[in-house]
Design a protein around this motif. Structure first.
Motif, PDB file in Angstrom:
ATOM      1  N   LEU A  11       1.496  37.668 -14.487  1.00 12.75           N
ATOM      2  CA  LEU A  11       2.152  38.427 -15.418  1.00 12.75           C
ATOM      3  C   LEU A  11       3.479  37.638 -15.826  1.00 12.75           C
ATOM      4  O   LEU A  11       3.876  37.516 -17.065  1.00 12.75           O
ATOM      5  N   ASP A  12       4.183  37.200 -15.002  1.00 13.59           N
ATOM      6  CA  ASP A  12       5.456  36.323 -15.117  1.00 13.59           C
ATOM      7  C   ASP A  12       5.376  35.234 -16.029  1.00 13.59           C
ATOM      8  O   ASP A  12       6.191  34.859 -16.892  1.00 13.59           O
ATOM      9  N   GLU A  13       3.920  34.569 -15.822  1.00  7.73           N
ATOM     10  CA  GLU A  13       3.859  33.276 -16.519  1.00  7.73           C
ATOM     11  C   GLU A  13       3.329  33.668 -18.087  1.00  7.73           C
ATOM     12  O   GLU A  13       3.531  32.621 -18.741  1.00  7.73           O
ATOM     13  N   ASN A  14       2.597  34.777 -18.124  1.00  5.46           N
ATOM     14  CA  ASN A  14       1.853  34.648 -19.262  1.00  5.46           C
ATOM     15  C   ASN A  14       2.524  35.943 -20.355  1.00  5.46           C
ATOM     16  O   ASN A  14       1.918  36.055 -21.332  1.00  5.46           O
ATOM     17  N   ILE A  68       4.384  43.625 -26.900  1.00  2.00           N
ATOM     18  CA  ILE A  68       4.023  43.108 -25.624  1.00  2.00           C
ATOM     19  C   ILE A  68       2.827  42.180 -25.813  1.00  2.00           C
ATOM     20  O   ILE A  68       1.744  42.880 -26.131  1.00  2.00           O
ATOM     21  N   TRP A  69       2.979  40.862 -25.583  1.00  4.12           N
ATOM     22  CA  TRP A  69       1.722  39.956 -25.702  1.00  4.12           C
ATOM     23  C   TRP A  69       1.436  39.167 -24.301  1.00  4.12           C
ATOM     24  O   TRP A  69       2.305  38.601 -23.674  1.00  4.12           O
ATOM     25  N   LEU A  70       0.321  39.386 -23.744  1.00  3.60           N
ATOM     26  CA  LEU A  70      -0.330  38.980 -22.754  1.00  3.60           C
ATOM     27  C   LEU A  70      -1.156  37.790 -23.169  1.00  3.60           C
ATOM     28  O   LEU A  70      -2.325  37.936 -23.539  1.00  3.60           O
ATOM     29  N   GLU A  71      -0.729  36.702 -23.084  1.00  3.99           N
ATOM     30  CA  GLU A  71      -1.550  35.321 -23.417  1.00  3.99           C
ATOM     31  C   GLU A  71      -2.575  35.029 -22.540  1.00  3.99           C
ATOM     32  O   GLU A  71      -2.523  34.913 -21.179  1.00  3.99           O
ATOM     33  N   ASP A  72      -3.812  35.080 -22.924  1.00  3.32           N
ATOM     34  CA  ASP A  72      -5.033  34.837 -22.160  1.00  3.32           C
ATOM     35  C   ASP A  72      -6.105  33.960 -22.855  1.00  3.32           C
ATOM     36  O   ASP A  72      -6.605  34.354 -24.006  1.00  3.32           O
ATOM     37  N   LEU A  78     -11.098  33.604 -23.088  1.00 10.37           N
ATOM     38  CA  LEU A  78     -11.970  34.002 -23.968  1.00 10.37           C
ATOM     39  C   LEU A  78     -11.376  34.162 -25.236  1.00 10.37           C
ATOM     40  O   LEU A  78     -10.326  34.353 -25.626  1.00 10.37           O
ATOM     41  N   PRO A  79     -12.202  33.654 -26.332  1.00  9.42           N
ATOM     42  CA  PRO A  79     -11.905  33.541 -27.913  1.00  9.42           C
ATOM     43  C   PRO A  79     -11.862  35.040 -28.267  1.00  9.42           C
ATOM     44  O   PRO A  79     -12.386  35.057 -29.513  1.00  9.42           O
ATOM     45  N   THR A  80     -11.042  36.094 -27.619  1.00 12.49           N
ATOM     46  CA  THR A  80     -11.235  37.394 -28.238  1.00 12.49           C
ATOM     47  C   THR A  80      -9.890  38.010 -28.085  1.00 12.49           C
ATOM     48  O   THR A  80      -9.141  37.335 -27.558  1.00 12.49           O
ATOM     49  N   TYR A  81      -9.433  39.147 -28.798  1.00  8.99           N
ATOM     50  CA  TYR A  81      -8.395  39.633 -28.605  1.00  8.99           C
ATOM     51  C   TYR A  81      -8.430  41.327 -28.638  1.00  8.99           C
ATOM     52  O   TYR A  81      -9.462  41.695 -28.737  1.00  8.99           O
ATOM     53  N   ASP A  82      -7.586  41.819 -28.026  1.00 12.64           N
ATOM     54  CA  ASP A  82      -7.460  43.136 -27.960  1.00 12.64           C
ATOM     55  C   ASP A  82      -5.907  43.728 -28.375  1.00 12.64           C
ATOM     56  O   ASP A  82      -4.987  43.226 -27.814  1.00 12.64           O
ATOM     57  N   VAL A  83      -5.980  44.445 -29.272  1.00 11.87           N
ATOM     58  CA  VAL A  83      -4.626  44.875 -29.833  1.00 11.87           C
ATOM     59  C   VAL A  83      -4.696  46.639 -29.687  1.00 11.87           C
ATOM     60  O   VAL A  83      -5.682  47.132 -30.044  1.00 11.87           O
ATOM     61  N   THR A  84      -3.421  47.079 -29.073  1.00 14.09           N
ATOM     62  CA  THR A  84      -3.273  48.520 -29.150  1.00 14.09           C
ATOM     63  C   THR A  84      -1.969  48.795 -29.876  1.00 14.09           C
ATOM     64  O   THR A  84      -1.089  48.242 -29.165  1.00 14.09           O
ATOM     65  N   VAL A  85      -2.172  49.685 -30.560  1.00 15.23           N
ATOM     66  CA  VAL A  85      -0.769  49.888 -31.344  1.00 15.23           C
ATOM     67  C   VAL A  85      -0.298  51.498 -30.855  1.00 15.23           C
ATOM     68  O   VAL A  85      -0.944  52.478 -30.912  1.00 15.23           O
ATOM     69  N   TYR A  86       0.819  51.576 -29.960  1.00 13.26           N
ATOM     70  CA  TYR A  86       1.501  52.590 -29.581  1.00 13.26           C
ATOM     71  C   TYR A  86       2.524  53.507 -30.622  1.00 13.26           C
ATOM     72  O   TYR A  86       3.152  52.875 -31.087  1.00 13.26           O
ATOM     73  N   GLY A 105      -4.629  38.089 -25.811  1.00  9.79           N
ATOM     74  CA  GLY A 105      -5.536  37.050 -26.510  1.00  9.79           C
ATOM     75  C   GLY A 105      -4.951  35.737 -26.227  1.00  9.79           C
ATOM     76  O   GLY A 105      -3.739  35.585 -25.868  1.00  9.79           O
ATOM     77  N   PRO A 106      -5.493  34.885 -26.821  1.00 10.62           N
ATOM     78  CA  PRO A 106      -4.905  33.352 -26.805  1.00 10.62           C
ATOM     79  C   PRO A 106      -3.949  33.178 -27.942  1.00 10.62           C
ATOM     80  O   PRO A 106      -3.464  34.051 -28.605  1.00 10.62           O
ATOM     81  N   ASN A 107      -3.418  32.154 -27.708  1.00 13.54           N
ATOM     82  CA  ASN A 107      -2.320  31.831 -28.455  1.00 13.54           C
ATOM     83  C   ASN A 107      -2.550  31.778 -30.288  1.00 13.54           C
ATOM     84  O   ASN A 107      -1.464  31.821 -30.869  1.00 13.54           O
TER      85      ASN A 107
END
Length: 310
Positions: free
Chosen positions: A21-24, A36-40, A43-51, A212-214
């Motif tokens: 988490l610290d790195e990504n 808040i973006w967790l770079e992963d 996989l070539p997929t994304y997940d977005v949640t709007v709170y 998701g990825p960059n």
């Protein structure tokens, strides 16, 4: 030795997760909206949640359920696209979307392939900006929901939970389900939903969570230009639930021709009680008495005496 190994394994996993988490994990700001973006890159997929820090508590009491109905009908039609065209477009890009409405907050989630994120996200922003809530589609949805609520009389467990909620929280603002009631849903109209959507767009505090990825950094311009979500100055305060009833009561809800009885025992806990150390003991007591096949109460009533099946 086994316990020591297990503890070391858990500690190693926790350390790995913390470092990951610290790195990504990145904290960004898009047009005043925290991201808040967790770079992963796995996989070539994304997940977005709007709170949205806005939920069913913001509904007018006589139109309770309008927030959930608003999210439900977002894809029912705009000036440019019909409901059929909207759904077909999102399905073509393999997008999966959903929403959740509680009394305190709401979320809208979207996921799919990164290569399709631009047209998919543009469509979602278009829905938030231009949803018209056609009367014909709204009427169908209301009819379906009301029909389901009327049939809940035959679902004794759901009915008991509804009655318990209403009586335990009466007067707090939380007594009505987030989805509304038969009476309130029947009053909701397209104009009310448009007004509610406008409030969410302009006045509700938002936070976006992305995994998701960059490649998905192209979302930023879409959020700025198509969704037009900006920083919000004033945020609606969420009232704290206070103890409503001081004395014990037995409430009976008669159901004609019922073939079973539902018994609910409990009360609503206040914020101070939830934070209390006694909560651990109360949770243990609840699990010991109820909560599943291994509880003492279930073993006695079901296994030994055969008086109940749940």
């Amino acid at each position: 030795m086994i316990y020591k190994t297990l503890i070391l394994f858990m500690a190693a996993n926790f350390a790995f997760a913390t470092n990951y988490l610290d790195e990504n994990l990145k904290k960004l700001n898009w047009n005043g909206v925290d991201v808040i973006w967790l770079e992963d890159e796995s996989l070539p997929t994304y997940d977005v949640t709007v709170y949205f820090r806005e939920g069913a508590l913001g509904d007018d009491k006589i139109y309770s359920g309008e927030t959930e109905m608003m999210f439900n009908q977002l894809s029912s039609g705009t000036d440019r696209f019909s409901q059929k065209e909207i759904i077909e477009a999102l399905e073509f890009y393999g997008a999966d979307y959903s929403f959740r409405v509680t009394h305190e907050f709401s979320t809208f989630s979207l996921s799919g392939l990164v290569k399709d994120i631009v047209p998919t996200m543009k469509m979602v922003c278009h829905l938030f900006s231009d949803a018209k809530f056609p009367t014909r589609e709204l009427k169908r949805t209301k009819s379906r929901i009301i029909s389901a609520l009327k049939s809940s009389v035959s679902n004794h467990s759901a009915l008991a939970n509804m009655a318990f909620r209403y009586e335990a929280l009466k007067g707090s603002g939380y007594e009505t389900p987030a989805g509304g009631t038969i009476d309130t849903i029947s009053k909701i109209n397209s104009k009310r939903l448009s007004k509610r959507l406008e409030y969410f767009n302009k006045n509700a505090l938002k936070r976006i969570y992305v995994k998701g990825p960059n490649d998905i950094n192209q979302m930023e311009s879409i959020i700025k230009n198509d969704c037009d979500w900006k920083k919000v100055a004033n945020v609606r305060e969420i009232p704290e639930v206070k103890k409503i009833r001081e004395s014990n009561e037995v409430i009976f809800v008669p159901v004609p021709n019922a073939n079973q009885a539902q018994v609910l025992i409990g009360r609503i806990m206040t914020a101070s009680e939830v934070r209390s150390n006694e909560l651990d003991y109360q949770s243990f007591a609840a699990n010991f008495l109820g909560s599943g096949f291994t509880s003492k109460l279930f073993q006695s009533l079901r296994v030994q005496k055969g008086l109940t099946y749940s």
